[in-house]
Motif scaffolding. Structure first.
Motif, PDB file in Angstrom:
ATOM      1  N   GLU A 152       0.823  -1.212   0.000  1.00  0.00           N
ATOM      2  CA  GLU A 152       0.000   0.000   0.000  1.00  0.00           C
ATOM      3  C   GLU A 152       0.855   1.260   0.000  1.00  0.00           C
ATOM      4  OE1 GLU A 152      -3.618   2.036   2.620  1.00  0.00           O
ATOM      5  OE2 GLU A 152      -2.769   0.097   3.205  1.00  0.00           O
ATOM      6  N   ASN A 153       1.873   1.297   0.850  1.00  0.00           N
ATOM      7  CA  ASN A 153       2.745   2.478   0.899  1.00  0.00           C
ATOM      8  C   ASN A 153       3.558   2.622  -0.380  1.00  0.00           C
ATOM      9  OD1 ASN A 153       1.903   3.269   3.436  1.00  0.00           O
ATOM     10  ND2 ASN A 153       3.496   2.118   4.494  1.00  0.00           N
ATOM     11  N   LEU A 154       3.956   1.500  -0.959  1.00  0.00           N
ATOM     12  CA  LEU A 154       4.709   1.530  -2.206  1.00  0.00           C
ATOM     13  C   LEU A 154       3.898   2.221  -3.303  1.00  0.00           C
ATOM     14  CD1 LEU A 154       7.001   0.604  -4.142  1.00  0.00           C
ATOM     15  CD2 LEU A 154       5.762  -1.575  -4.369  1.00  0.00           C
ATOM     16  N   LEU A 155       2.642   1.811  -3.455  1.00  0.00           N
ATOM     17  CA  LEU A 155       1.800   2.419  -4.493  1.00  0.00           C
ATOM     18  C   LEU A 155       1.459   3.868  -4.166  1.00  0.00           C
ATOM     19  CD1 LEU A 155      -0.651  -0.429  -5.531  1.00  0.00           C
ATOM     20  CD2 LEU A 155       1.602   0.151  -6.422  1.00  0.00           C
ATOM     21  N   HIS A 156       1.358   4.185  -2.892  1.00  0.00           N
ATOM     22  CA  HIS A 156       1.122   5.577  -2.502  1.00  0.00           C
ATOM     23  C   HIS A 156       2.269   6.480  -2.971  1.00  0.00           C
ATOM     24  CE1 HIS A 156       0.079   9.076  -0.069  1.00  0.00           C
ATOM     25  NE2 HIS A 156       1.315   9.063   0.411  1.00  0.00           N
ATOM     26  N   HIS A 157       3.510   6.027  -2.734  1.00  0.00           N
ATOM     27  CA  HIS A 157       4.672   6.813  -3.160  1.00  0.00           C
ATOM     28  C   HIS A 157       4.746   6.906  -4.681  1.00  0.00           C
ATOM     29  CE1 HIS A 157       6.467   7.522   0.734  1.00  0.00           C
ATOM     30  NE2 HIS A 157       6.381   6.247   1.049  1.00  0.00           N
ATOM     31  N   ILE A 158       4.474   5.795  -5.369  1.00  0.00           N
ATOM     32  CA  ILE A 158       4.550   5.800  -6.830  1.00  0.00           C
ATOM     33  C   ILE A 158       3.486   6.712  -7.417  1.00  0.00           C
ATOM     34  CG2 ILE A 158       4.219   4.379  -8.895  1.00  0.00           C
ATOM     35  CD1 ILE A 158       5.558   2.091  -7.418  1.00  0.00           C
ATOM     36  N   ARG A 159       2.294   6.665  -6.865  1.00  0.00           N
ATOM     37  CA  ARG A 159       1.216   7.526  -7.364  1.00  0.00           C
ATOM     38  C   ARG A 159       1.607   9.005  -7.264  1.00  0.00           C
ATOM     39  NH1 ARG A 159      -2.831  10.695  -5.479  1.00  0.00           N
ATOM     40  NH2 ARG A 159      -4.794  10.692  -6.665  1.00  0.00           N
ATOM     41  N   ARG A 160       2.072   9.397  -6.110  1.00  0.00           N
ATOM     42  CA  ARG A 160       2.443  10.798  -5.909  1.00  0.00           C
ATOM     43  C   ARG A 160       3.597  11.199  -6.822  1.00  0.00           C
ATOM     44  NH1 ARG A 160       4.294  12.217   0.035  1.00  0.00           N
ATOM     45  NH2 ARG A 160       5.942  10.786  -0.650  1.00  0.00           N
ATOM     46  N   ASP A 161       4.585  10.321  -6.948  1.00  0.00           N
ATOM     47  CA  ASP A 161       5.758  10.631  -7.761  1.00  0.00           C
ATOM     48  C   ASP A 161       5.418  10.635  -9.248  1.00  0.00           C
ATOM     49  OD1 ASP A 161       8.674  11.090  -7.771  1.00  0.00           O
ATOM     50  OD2 ASP A 161       8.739   9.175  -8.833  1.00  0.00           O
TER      51      ASP A 161
END
Length: 392
Positions: free
Chosen positions: A341-350
Motif C-alpha cells: 500500500e505504501n509503495l503504491l502511494h509513493h509511486i502515485r504521488r511521484d
C-alpha cells in the motif's frame, strides 16, 4: 455500532456544512457591492447614475449560489435602486422606473439561469453516481490479503471524471494458490471499458477451469476473438487487441508462474533493488495464437519478503514537460522495502508529479508481497530461472 453511526452522521453533516459556509461567506461580496454602489451613488453629483451597476451583484451571486440566494440578492439590488430614486425624489420618473424594471428582469433571468444550472448539476451528479457504481462493479477492488500474499492496487484514469478506463486487473483464489491478471485494452473511452469488462468476465469464469496458464490464455483468447468484433468500429476492424499478464502464485512454493500476452514485464523488488522479470511474451489477446503450446510459461523465484510490481504502459510511458519518460524502475527501487500500500502511494504521488498532475493514458498497478510460505520447503535462490518453457 451506535458510536460508529454517530461518527458517520457527524462526517456527513460536516460535508454538508462546508459548502454552505463557503457560499455564505462569498455572499458578503455582492452585499458589500450593493452597499458601496448605493452609498457612492448618493454622494456623487446628481447627473452621475451608478444604480445600473447594481446588476453586478446578482450576476456574481449566480456563480457560487443557488436560485434562492441569487433571488434574494436580486431583490436587495432592486430595493437599493428604488432607494436611490426615492432619496433623490425621482422614484416614479421614467428613467428610474426603467432602471428598476430592467434590473428586475435581469435578476429574474439570472435566477432562471441558476434553476437550469442546478437541475443540470443534479442530473450530472446522478449520472456520475451511476457511472461510479458501474465502474466499481466492473473493476472490483482486489482483496488486501490472498493467502500468504499482501496485495494493493491502484488505478489512475486519464479521462476526466472517470475512475477506470481500458486498463484492468483481477485476482482470485484457486486450489493451493492465487491467480492474478493485469491487462490493457487498446483504445480509450466506452469501447475500451466494454472490452475490459469482456476480458474480466472471461477471466473470472475461466480462472478456476484451466489447470495451466497457457490453457487459460487460450480460453481468454477465444473469448476475446469471439466477442471483440462487437466493440470494434468499422474503421478499426481487426485492429483492437488486449495485452495481458497472467500469473499463478502457489502458497507453498517460493515461485511464480507467468504467461505474458504482449504485456510489459513486471518488476521484482528486493530491499533497495528492482529488477525487470525476463518474460517470453506471446502476441496480445485478439491477435494471438489459439494453442497452449504457443504460449510460454515463465517461472521465477518469489521468496518471502519479495514484492512483485505489475503495471500497465500508462506508467512507463508517462512523460514530463521535457518529454522524458518516467524512470519507473529506479523510482520503484527507492521504496522496495515498503508495504504494498505504501509503495503504491509513493509511486502515485511521484508519477503524477512527473507528469504534471495528469496522465496521457490510463495507468494501473498491482503490488504483491509474499509474507510467508504455507508449507516451507527447500528455499530457492533469489534468481530468475534461466528460461521459461513451452507448455505441452
Amino acid at each position: 455500532m451506535v458510536q460508529g453511526e454517530r461518527v458517520v452522521a457527524r462526517q456527513r453533516f460536516a460535508g454538508l456544512r462546508q459548502p454552505w459556509q463557503s457560499s455564505h461567506a462569498l455572499l458578503l461580496i455582492p452585499v458589500v457591492l450593493i452597499v458601496v454602489i448605493t452609498i457612492v451613488d448618493l454622494l456623487v453629483p446628481a447627473d452621475i447614475h451608478l444604480g445600473p451597476l447594481l446588476v453586478i451583484a446578482p450576476a456574481i451571486t449566480a456563480s457560487f449560489a443557488g436560485p434562492l440566494l441569487t433571488g434574494a440578492i436580486g431583490v436587495l439590488a432592486v430595493a437599493a435602486q428604488a432607494f436611490i430614486g426615492w432619496h433623490f425624489g425621482v422614484l416614479f420618473s421614467r428613467n428610474v422606473m426603467v432602471q428598476v424594471l430592467a434590473l428586475t428582469v435581469l435578476s429574474i433571468l439570472t435566477v432562471c439561469f441558476c434553476v437550469v444550472r442546478e437541475r443540470r448539476r443534479k442530473e450530472l451528479d446522478q449520472v456520475r453516481s451511476v457511472a461510479e457504481a458501474a465502474q466499481h462493479v466492473l473493476l472490483w477492488p482486489l482483496p488486501e490479503q490472498l493467502g500468504p500474499l499482501q496485495v494493493a492496487c491502484l488505478y489512475l484514469a486519464a479521462e476526466d471524471e472517470a475512475q477506470i478506463g481500458g486498463d484492468l486487473y483481477a485476482a482470485t483464489r484457486i486450489d493451493g494458490g492465487a491467480r492474478v491478471m493485469i491487462g490493457d485494452v487498446r483504445g480509450k473511452g466506452l469501447d475500451a471499458i466494454g472490452e475490459a469488462a469482456l476480458l474480466l468476465g472471461a477471466f473470472r469464469e475461466a480462472a478456476h477451469k484451466h489447470t495451466a496458464l497457457p490453457e487459460l490464455a487460450v480460453g481468454l483468447e477465444q473469448s476475446v476473438a469471439h466477442y471483440l468484433p462487437d466493440f470494434e468500429a468499422e474503421e478499426e476492424a481487426g485492429e483492437r487487441f488486449v495485452t495481458a499478464l497472467l500469473l499463478e502464485i502457489p502458497d507453498a512454493d517460493p515461485l511464480i508462474q507467468m504467461t505474458s500476452c504482449g504485456h510489459p514485464p513486471p518488476l521484482l523488488l528486493h530491499p533497495g533493488d528492482a529488477d525487470p522479470v525476463p518474460v517470453h511474451p506471446a502476441p496480445p489477446l485478439g491477435v494471438g495464437p489459439t494453442r497452449p503450446e504457443d504460449y510460454t510459461l515463465d517461472v521465477f523465484s518469489f521468496e518471502p519478503g519479495d514484492t512483485l510490481l505489475l503495471y500497465t504502459d500508462g506508467v512507463i510511458e508517462a512523460r514530463d514537460s521535457h518529454g522524458a519518460f518516467y524512470p519507473f524502475t529506479q523510482r520503484a527501487a527507492q521504496w522496495s522495502d515498503h508495504s504494498p500500500e505504501n509503495l503504491l502511494h509513493h509511486i502515485r504521488r511521484d508519477l503524477l508529479a512527473h507528469a504534471g498532475g495528469r496522465l496521457a493514458d490510463d495507468a494501473a498497478l498491482i503490488a504483491i508481497r509474499r509474507t510467508s510460505l504455507a508449507h516451507p520447503g527447500r528455499r530457492h535462490r533469489k534468481t530468475f530461472h534461466a528460461a521459461g518453457f513451452r507448455h505441452h
